[in-house]
Every structure is written in structure tokens, then in C-alpha cells.
Write a protein that holds these residues in place. Structure first.
Motif, PDB file in Angstrom:
ATOM      1  N   SER A  19       0.797  -1.226   0.000  1.00 36.74           N
ATOM      2  CA  SER A  19       0.000   0.000   0.000  1.00 36.74           C
ATOM      3  C   SER A  19       0.828   1.274   0.000  1.00 36.74           C
ATOM      4  N   GLY A  43     -10.597   1.710  -3.833  1.00 37.22           N
ATOM      5  CA  GLY A  43     -10.617   1.925  -2.398  1.00 37.22           C
ATOM      6  C   GLY A  43     -12.026   2.006  -1.839  1.00 37.22           C
ATOM      7  N   ASP A  44     -12.929   2.643  -2.551  1.00 44.77           N
ATOM      8  CA  ASP A  44     -14.310   2.767  -2.077  1.00 44.77           C
ATOM      9  C   ASP A  44     -15.015   1.414  -2.053  1.00 44.77           C
ATOM     10  N   THR A  69      -2.353   4.061 -12.634  1.00 44.47           N
ATOM     11  CA  THR A  69      -1.363   3.940 -11.569  1.00 44.47           C
ATOM     12  C   THR A  69       0.022   4.198 -12.131  1.00 44.47           C
ATOM     13  N   GLU A 124      -9.588   4.967 -11.271  1.00 41.99           N
ATOM     14  CA  GLU A 124      -8.666   5.608 -10.331  1.00 41.99           C
ATOM     15  C   GLU A 124      -8.517   4.707  -9.114  1.00 41.99           C
ATOM     16  N   GLU A 159      -8.883   5.387  -6.140  1.00 40.15           N
ATOM     17  CA  GLU A 159      -9.960   5.669  -5.200  1.00 40.15           C
ATOM     18  C   GLU A 159     -11.219   4.870  -5.521  1.00 40.15           C
ATOM     19  N   ASP A 160     -11.430   4.554  -6.805  1.00 43.22           N
ATOM     20  CA  ASP A 160     -12.580   3.734  -7.181  1.00 43.22           C
ATOM     21  C   ASP A 160     -12.493   2.360  -6.525  1.00 43.22           C
ATOM     22  N   ARG A 196      -2.363   2.157  -2.191  1.00 47.50           N
ATOM     23  CA  ARG A 196      -2.417   3.461  -1.520  1.00 47.50           C
ATOM     24  C   ARG A 196      -3.847   3.976  -1.476  1.00 47.50           C
ATOM     25  N   GLY A 197      -4.551   3.865  -2.597  1.00 48.05           N
ATOM     26  CA  GLY A 197      -5.943   4.314  -2.622  1.00 48.05           C
ATOM     27  C   GLY A 197      -6.796   3.591  -1.599  1.00 48.05           C
ATOM     28  N   GLU A 239      -5.786   4.814   2.053  1.00 50.39           N
ATOM     29  CA  GLU A 239      -6.295   6.146   2.363  1.00 50.39           C
ATOM     30  C   GLU A 239      -7.804   6.143   2.574  1.00 50.39           C
ATOM     31  N   ARG A 240      -8.520   5.324   1.816  1.00 51.43           N
ATOM     32  CA  ARG A 240      -9.968   5.252   1.982  1.00 51.43           C
ATOM     33  C   ARG A 240     -10.339   4.619   3.325  1.00 51.43           C
TER      34      ARG A 240
END
Length: 257
Positions: free
Chosen positions: A14, A230-231, A197, A225, A227-228, A20-21, A24-25
Motif C-alpha cells: 500500500s 478503495g471505495d 497507476t 482511479e 480511489e474507485d 495506496r488508494g 487512504e480510503r
């Protein structure tokens, strides 16, 4: 936004990219996140610093995966850094995300045993034994989330060995869901598609045609992304994911539907 307050999450690999995403999430939802890295301590610390600046909690720990005894070393180093983070003595884990992977591009006729063995060692052997050695620290009602790939359904010849390793991870996850079910621990697979990435930078970010062609593969017309992903992981890690287990969750933005 459902809280993960009071829970400890471990995310392998991570220090960058998708991992990482995810880290962080999970931290944004309130979890204490253990940011794992193999070699790049500076990048892992940057993730930790970013999380802390946003009033989250995190610490980093390093362990190379893919070799004999890697799971034992992984958890031993986790314990050291967890105790350094807080003197409460709690080394239990609520959320374990097996994200780290090696993705080498090999056509079938050119694939080497060295590449094959490396991907199998990191992509399936490491998660298998990381979970096995975590059985005593995984809390009842916890979560195991394994990051696979959409390649297991897309059938891409240029990543045949990588796809085989992720297919093994998918099978492992379904069976593990039965093993851990009596303890209320859910086990699921999250399968990303094309994601922006740093590992994709050479062929994706620096080639306008590649970017447009890749975006067009999703029904949303864009590249994913971190974050997608991660969510999606955060949802499965939350209380809302308590009745979801043994599932392969495609998080590719409808790639090649």
C-alpha cells in the motif's frame, strides 16, 4: 459514511497505486491502517504522512514477499511497528487486504519459469500463508479482501501467467469464505480493471491513443482511479458488507461488457 472507527486494517503493497488508494480510503473511514511495503520505505511513509495530515491513523511496516518464511516475517514486523505505534499491546486485525502483486507481461510461448514462479509466489502463495498465519489475530466478524483482476474474465494472452495466478486467488478466496464463515469473517475478491497507476505510466499516461482506447473499454468512458477500488474495499470492510462473502466483485467500470 459508515465508520470503521476502532478497527485495525492491514493493506499489503500500500505504498503506492491501488494499495495506496485503499489505505487512504480505509483511514478516512476511521480505521487504523498498517501500510505495508516491500522495499520503498519512503513512499510508505508518504502515505502515512498523508493519512495523518487528514487526521487519520496509520503506521508503516516493511517485509519482502515471495520467499520462504515471508508470512512469518511479515507478521513479526507488523507486531514490532504496531507496538511502536501504541503501547496498548493490541496486535489484533479486523481487516486484511491482500493487494500486493507482481504483474509481468508474458505471451504463452515466451513465458519463463522464473516469471511464472515469481508471480505465483507473490500473487497467491503470499496471501495464502499471510491469512494462515493471521488466524490467531484476525478478530471474529472481521474481513479478508483479496485484490484480484478483471483479467480472469477478459482472457488477455499477454498476461497469461498473471491471469492464472489471479484465478488461483479467486478460487482460494471462495474456499476460504467457507473456512472462516463460522467465525463471522467474510472473504471476498475485488477485481479492478484498467486503473491509472504509476505502474501503468509508461504505456497509459504517456500515450494519448492508449489512454483514449483504454477509457473506451469502460461503459463510463474513463480510466479507473485507485480511489474507485478503495471505495469498493471500504464498503466490503464496513458493517454493510457483513452478509457478502465468497464473492467476486468486478470493479472495472463495466470493462468490455
Amino acid at each position: 459514511m459508515e465508520t470503521l472507527q476502532g478497527r485495525t486494517a492491514v493493506v499489503t503493497g500500500s505504498s503506492r497505486s491501488i494499495g495506496r488508494g485503499i489505505a487512504e480510503r480505509l483511514a478516512a473511514r476511521g480505521a487504523l491502517v498498517a501500510v505495508h511495503y516491500a522495499r520503498d520505505a519512503a513512499s510508505a511513509q508518504d502515505v502515512v504522512d498523508t493519512i495523518r495530515k487528514a487526521d487519520g491513523q496509520a503506521f508503516a511496516f516493511g517485509a519482502e514477499l515471495g520467499g520462504e518464511g515471508d508470512a512469518e516475517r511479515f507478521w513479526a514486523e507488523f507486531d514490532v511497528q504496531r507496538r511502536a505505534f501504541s503501547d496498548d499491546g493490541d496486535t489484533g486485525v479486523d481487516i486484511l487486504v491482500n493487494n500486493v502483486a507482481v504483474a509481468l507481461r508474458d505471451q504463452f510461448e515466451d513465458a519463463t519459469s522464473a516469471d511464472f514462479d515469481r508471480m505465483m509466489a507473490v500473487n497467491i502463495r503470499a496471501p495464502f500463508f499471510i491469512v494462515q498465519h493471521a488466524l490467531g489475530r484476525l478478530r471474529d466478524g472481521g474481513r479478508v479482501i483479496n485484490i484480484s483482476s478483471a483479467v480472469t474474465r477478459l482472457g488477455l494472452p499477454e498476461v497469461i501467467a498473471y491471469g492464472a495466478s489471479k484465478g488461483a486467488l479467486d478460487s482460494f478466496s471462495r474456499i476460504l469464505a467457507k473456512v472462516l464463515g463460522p467465525r463471522g469473517i467474510t472473504v471476498n475478491v475485488v477485481a479492478p480493471g484498467y486503473v491509472d497507476t504509476d505502474s501503468n505510466a509508461d504505456w497509459l499516461r504517456h500515450d494519448e491513443n492508449a489512454w483514449e482506447e483504454t477509457a473506451a473499454k469502460s461503459v463510463f468512458g474513463r480510466v479507473g482511479e485507485p480511489e474507485d477500488i478503495g471505495d469498493a474495499v471500504a464498503l466490503l470492510a464496513s458493517d454493510s458488507g457483513r452478509w457478502i462473502t465468497g464473492q467476486h466483485i468486478d470493479v472495472s467500470g463495466g470493462t468490455r461488457m
